[in-house]
Design a protein around this motif. Structure first.
Motif, PDB file in Angstrom:
ATOM      1  N   GLU A   1       0.826  -1.214   0.000  1.00 22.96           N
ATOM      2  CA  GLU A   1       0.000   0.000   0.000  1.00 22.96           C
ATOM      3  C   GLU A   1       0.859   1.262   0.000  1.00 22.96           C
ATOM      4  OE1 GLU A   1      -3.288   0.076   2.660  1.00 22.96           O
ATOM      5  OE2 GLU A   1      -3.967  -1.915   2.074  1.00 22.96           O
TER       6      GLU A   1
ATOM      7  N   ARG B   1      -2.136   9.142   3.758  1.00 22.35           N
ATOM      8  CA  ARG B   1      -3.265   9.390   2.853  1.00 22.35           C
ATOM      9  C   ARG B   1      -3.980   8.071   2.579  1.00 22.35           C
ATOM     10  NH1 ARG B   1      -4.881  14.617   1.190  1.00 22.35           N
ATOM     11  NH2 ARG B   1      -3.102  15.970   1.657  1.00 22.35           N
ATOM     12  N   PRO B   2      -5.265   8.123   2.239  1.00 24.62           N
ATOM     13  CA  PRO B   2      -5.980   6.889   1.906  1.00 24.62           C
ATOM     14  C   PRO B   2      -5.407   6.233   0.653  1.00 24.62           C
ATOM     15  CG  PRO B   2      -7.494   8.782   2.051  1.00 24.62           C
ATOM     16  CD  PRO B   2      -6.105   9.328   2.190  1.00 24.62           C
ATOM     17  N   LEU B   3      -5.525   4.908   0.622  1.00 26.07           N
ATOM     18  CA  LEU B   3      -4.995   4.144  -0.502  1.00 26.07           C
ATOM     19  C   LEU B   3      -5.499   4.651  -1.846  1.00 26.07           C
ATOM     20  CD1 LEU B   3      -3.528   1.722  -1.751  1.00 26.07           C
ATOM     21  CD2 LEU B   3      -5.477   0.289  -1.129  1.00 26.07           C
ATOM     22  N   GLU B   4      -6.772   4.993  -1.948  1.00 30.11           N
ATOM     23  CA  GLU B   4      -7.292   5.393  -3.254  1.00 30.11           C
ATOM     24  C   GLU B   4      -6.648   6.682  -3.775  1.00 30.11           C
ATOM     25  OE1 GLU B   4     -11.369   5.635  -1.657  1.00 30.11           O
ATOM     26  OE2 GLU B   4     -11.528   7.530  -2.751  1.00 30.11           O
ATOM     27  N   GLN B   5      -6.258   7.576  -2.852  1.00 31.15           N
ATOM     28  CA  GLN B   5      -5.557   8.783  -3.302  1.00 31.15           C
ATOM     29  C   GLN B   5      -4.135   8.450  -3.769  1.00 31.15           C
ATOM     30  OE1 GLN B   5      -5.622  12.034  -0.510  1.00 31.15           O
ATOM     31  NE2 GLN B   5      -7.826  12.351  -0.687  1.00 31.15           N
ATOM     32  N   LYS B   6      -3.464   7.566  -3.031  1.00 30.39           N
ATOM     33  CA  LYS B   6      -2.101   7.184  -3.438  1.00 30.39           C
ATOM     34  C   LYS B   6      -2.139   6.445  -4.779  1.00 30.39           C
ATOM     35  CE  LYS B   6      -1.233   5.277   0.620  1.00 30.39           C
ATOM     36  NZ  LYS B   6      -0.530   4.559   1.710  1.00 30.39           N
ATOM     37  N   ARG B   7      -3.161   5.614  -4.941  1.00 28.40           N
ATOM     38  CA  ARG B   7      -3.319   4.869  -6.199  1.00 28.40           C
ATOM     39  C   ARG B   7      -3.439   5.827  -7.387  1.00 28.40           C
ATOM     40  NH1 ARG B   7      -7.889   1.822  -4.928  1.00 28.40           N
ATOM     41  NH2 ARG B   7      -6.686  -0.060  -4.440  1.00 28.40           N
TER      42      ARG B   7
ATOM     43  N   GLU C   1       5.291   7.695   4.516  1.00 24.32           N
ATOM     44  CA  GLU C   1       4.278   8.468   5.233  1.00 24.32           C
ATOM     45  C   GLU C   1       4.707   8.744   6.667  1.00 24.32           C
ATOM     46  OE1 GLU C   1       0.142   7.631   3.216  1.00 24.32           O
ATOM     47  OE2 GLU C   1       1.017   5.748   3.861  1.00 24.32           O
TER      48      GLU C   1
ATOM     49  N   TYR D   1      -4.749  15.332  -4.015  1.00 28.98           N
ATOM     50  CA  TYR D   1      -4.702  15.471  -2.555  1.00 28.98           C
ATOM     51  C   TYR D   1      -5.352  16.780  -2.080  1.00 28.98           C
ATOM     52  CZ  TYR D   1      -1.059  11.788  -1.949  1.00 28.98           C
ATOM     53  OH  TYR D   1      -0.340  10.620  -1.906  1.00 28.98           O
TER      54      TYR D   1
END
Lengths: 63, 63, 63, 63, 63, 63
Positions: free
Chosen positions: B48, D11-17, D44, E31
């Motif tokens: 992740e 940050r949430p996974l979907e933003q990093k993705r 992070e 972001y």
């Protein structure tokens, strides 16, 4: 800039707070940097993630 | 010096112990560095926190 | 992955070539990583860019 | 290569993705890099591991 | 934050300029970061400072 | 440990010398680290290798 990244063993927040304050002060006084431009990152690692002399920190007897 | 920072997936301690030992040995034999001068940091990151080819590790099907 | 970043004094190419070969071999043998997945970066710095014990490398008499 | 390391707040996974996808796309389009050659690492850190202007993130009132 | 460090082969200024613009834009859009908070560092390294698969970049025939 | 890596614009040796001295002193006084354990690396980058707010340092008019 400047960006300061510190690789270290975990430390209590109050020590990191004081260290960040002093490092920032050093940049302001020695370089004339604006205080807000200085960022400090603490990358903390324990004895299972660090080795010296080929020996993991967690295996040392004389740490 | 030298300081070695390894970005990798999490690994068991015994593998890191062996790897650190061998990397340190390589510096001693190839560079003539003193063993105690070599430090190795393991910066472990999971699927992740890492992407290759624009795809997060945790989303890969052929990892 | 893994990505290996080495902070060191400048070294001749043939020493870096040999070191990269041995470090890569260590990952293949200890972790079972595919050879092509291992990348090694040499971040070379001289005595005007590094300090130990509060003394710049270029000022040391017992380096 | 290229290897991209991002120091950021969690940050949430979907933003990093989505970010990894867009950064990789930028390398492919601007540099002509092969997609598979681009690796992105998210390092992070929370407000207890980062300071700006000499103040730890967790102590800021105007973050 | 965020701080982005890119390890790459040397590239012309105009490519780095375009890449930095696009990466910054990605942070702003994905972001919601303020543009001024994004810093990008290009750490450029040539084939004598990087190895893949145990072979230095300068020795590769199929780079 | 600790290992301190500073990403900054190029600075004269005498400023880096003084900064390294003060940062090391801060570790000794705040953490109780032995002086010899503190290493500081200066990773210097010019305006063609750094961007803020999507603009390369060399293109800024209000640097």
């Amino acid at each position: 800039m400047p960006i300061v990244t510190i690789q270290q063993f975990p430390r209590p927040l109050e020590q990191k707070r004081e260290l960040a304050r002093r490092i920032t002060e050093a940049f302001v006084e020695v370089y004339g940097t604006k205080e807000e431009a200085v960022q400090v990152f603490f990358s903390e690692i324990d004895g299972e993630g660090w080795a010296k002399g080929g020996v993991m920190g967690c295996d040392k007897t004389d740490k």
